[in-house]
Motif scaffolding. Structure first.
Motif, short mmCIF file in Angstrom:
data_model
loop_
_atom_site.label_atom_id
_atom_site.label_comp_id
_atom_site.label_asym_id
_atom_site.label_seq_id
_atom_site.Cartn_x
_atom_site.Cartn_y
_atom_site.Cartn_z
N GLN A 28 0.82 -1.20 0.00
CA GLN A 28 0.00 0.00 0.00
C GLN A 28 0.86 1.26 0.00
O GLN A 28 2.01 1.24 0.45
N GLN A 29 0.28 2.34 -0.51
CA GLN A 29 0.99 3.61 -0.53
C GLN A 29 1.11 4.17 0.89
O GLN A 29 0.33 3.84 1.77
N ALA A 30 2.08 5.05 1.05
CA ALA A 30 2.18 5.79 2.31
C ALA A 30 1.05 6.80 2.39
O ALA A 30 0.46 7.18 1.38
N GLU A 31 0.76 7.23 3.60
CA GLU A 31 -0.28 8.24 3.79
C GLU A 31 0.03 9.46 2.93
O GLU A 31 1.13 10.01 2.96
N ALA A 53 6.81 6.48 4.82
CA ALA A 53 5.77 6.23 5.80
C ALA A 53 5.61 7.38 6.78
O ALA A 53 6.57 8.07 7.12
N SER A 54 4.38 7.53 7.27
CA SER A 54 4.05 8.52 8.28
C SER A 54 3.91 7.83 9.63
O SER A 54 3.99 6.60 9.74
N VAL A 55 3.65 8.61 10.67
CA VAL A 55 3.38 8.06 11.99
C VAL A 55 2.16 7.13 11.94
O VAL A 55 2.16 6.05 12.53
N ALA A 56 1.15 7.53 11.18
CA ALA A 56 -0.06 6.71 11.06
C ALA A 56 0.25 5.39 10.36
O ALA A 56 -0.30 4.34 10.73
N GLY A 223 13.11 8.75 13.37
CA GLY A 223 12.79 9.06 14.76
C GLY A 223 11.33 9.40 14.95
O GLY A 223 10.68 8.92 15.89
N GLU A 224 10.79 10.20 14.06
CA GLU A 224 9.40 10.64 14.16
C GLU A 224 8.43 9.47 14.06
O GLU A 224 7.41 9.42 14.75
#
Length: 493
Positions: A28-31, A53-56, A223-224
């Motif tokens: 799947q794509q990143a947010e 990727a994001s935090v979500a 890190g995030e």
């Protein structure tokens, strides 16, 4: 008969890899559809874009691992082992293509990259066999009044973070024991070299690994994205390979939830050559310990100590070998010295060599970066390197061999131990008594005795002091992913 040009083959290999996130068995794509570039270190050009990727996205990957944990832990050890065995065979069958992919994103020479694929595969073969050897115990209480039952169970969802320098082997070293033990995973490869891990995710899925057991997220916001996953509390294990500085930060983050950790961190390996050593073997071993992976390895010979009576001859032979190494793009035939991973790596190596020269070291060959394109640094030998130079204290991560003479056994042991690190040491001597004496006195987790390569899937890999915690590989490697449960049994009269 048609042939495929090298350029077309390289393009086809990169194009064959899915570049999305792998979560819950689906790509799947990143947010927001965000991506990050992957560069060819030999040219500086962008190879492709992969999901960022994001935090979500990280939370979704952890959700998938947590959801899959219960059912995966119930899978029979033999079945887990068979999945690893199938993955081993797929890696071996495709090692040429996978090796080329690794060379494209990381820069190491093709022959060495192909060798790493075989090395990574061996972790799967080893832990396929270890999966059915997870044991516990049964014993009579010392006073005879009861019995002790000891069982081993998977620690649970695990977060795995791997570096760029061995993008397939470091993944195999962590994923293999986690699968064998019955743990689900969220894997985060280095942003510079994500393609090898994405390819491995596809291979493991093809080998029959159930959805959600392995989840792979790529991001340049490490890190995030990773800290919320670590602090979440549902993951019960973190296995990290990388710098000591980052390792310290991760340990702090793991402390709140008392998370199990394995840390394979930095190294500053001493390579000691005594005057009774086989000089041909010592030079050969030094080339292996120094130039494996272009020197970009935590096990690389970082400080080369040679007894004064043979230092000139050893230096001459080493210079002869280093000066003759072909440099170029890793895909070219015969190349031994490929590019460093990025421009920052070249800047660091340049700074270390310049500092050593300013403090009195002499350049015997090499000693400078190569004008672009690409991130190249000459194979270099320095002599008379002072102990107070930066290069004697910091990891080099480049093709630079600093030589320092020594006089006595006590002197070289003191110098070898004078570091915060303690990963590996190398000793060359023909005196068995000396070999044992020195081995016992060195503050390192591993020792190469008359050999320049210590890494082996069947042996415990790891260090002491600030080189890390725990061991990977060997019979103890799977223990890092297992918890011990004790059942006290009371017997009725």
């Amino acid at each position: 008969m048609s042939t495929v040009s090298p350029v077309n083959r390289e393009t086809a290999v990169v194009d064959s890899v899915n570049k999305e996130l792998f979560i819950g068995g689906k790509w799947q794509q990143a947010e927001g559809g965000k991506t990050l570039p992957v560069y060819d270190p030999a040219t500086g050009k962008v190879l492709c874009e992969v999901a960022d990727a994001s935090v979500a996205d990280g939370k979704a990957a952890l959700d998938a691992a947590v959801a899959a944990q219960h059912d995966w832990a119930q899978v029979a050890p033999r079945e887990r082992g068979e999945i690893l065995r199938r993955a081993y065979q797929l890696l071996v069958d495709r090692k040429d293509e996978l090796g080329l992919l690794m060379t494209m994103e990381m820069g190491k020479p093709l022959a060495e990259a192909t060798g790493e694929i075989q090395y990574a595969a061996e972790f799967f073969r080893w832990f396929a066999e270890e999966a059915v050897r997870i044991d516990g115990g049964y014993a009579v209480a010392p006073n005879g009044s009861g019995r002790f039952l000891v069982m081993k169970q998977p620690v649970g969802p695990s977060i795995l973070i791997t570096p760029w320098n061995f993008p397939m082997a470091m993944g195999g070293r962590k994923i293999g024991p986690a699968i064998a033990a019955g743990c689900t995973m969220v894997m985060k490869p280095a942003s510079q070299t994500p393609l090898s891990m994405l390819a491995l995710a596809g291979i493991l899925s093809e080998a029959g690994l159930p959805d959600g057991v392995l989840n792979v997220i790529t991001t340049n916001k490490t890190g995030e994205v990773m800290e919320p996953m670590i602090r979440d509390g549902r993951a019960r294990k973190l296995s990290f390979t990388g710098s000591t500085g980052v390792g310290r930060k991760l340990l702090e983050q793991c402390a709140d939830n008392v998370m199990r950790t394995s840390m394979e961190l930095g190294g500053n390996a001493p390579f000691m050559v005594f005057d009774d050593a086989d000089l041909d073997a010592a030079v050969e071993g030094c080339m292996t310990a120094k130039m494996r992976n272009i020197g970009e390895a935590c096990t690389a010979a970082n400080r080369i100590y040679v007894q004064r009576g043979i230092v000139d001859e050893f230096s001459r032979r080493l210079v002869e070998r280093m000066a003759a190494l072909p440099m170029g793009r890793g895909t070219e035939d015969g190349v031994v010295v490929g590019p460093l991973i990025d421009e920052a790596a070249v800047t660091k190596v340049t700074g270390l060599v310049d500092d050593a020269k300013q403090r009195g070291a002499t350049v015997l060959t090499g000693g400078s970066a190569v004008d672009g394109p690409g991130n190249f640094y000459q194979a270099t030998v320095l002599t008379d390197v002072p102990q107070d130079s930066r290069i004697a204290r910091e990891e080099i991560f480049g093709p630079v061999a600093p030589i320092t003479p020594f006089d006595t056994e006590d002197e070289v042991i003191a110098s070898a131990n004078d570091t915060e690190y303690g990963l590996v040491s190398y000793i060359y001597t023909s005196d068995l008594n000396r070999a044992l004496r020195v081995s016992e006195r060195l503050d390192t987790g591993m020792i190469g005795l008359n050999q320049g390569l210590v890494s082996n899937p069947a042996a415990p890999f790891g260090g002491v002091k600030q080189s890390g915690l725990g061991r990977e590989g060997g019979t103890v490697g799977i223990e890092e992913f297992l918890e011990t449960k004790y059942v006290a049994i009371g017997l009725q009269a």
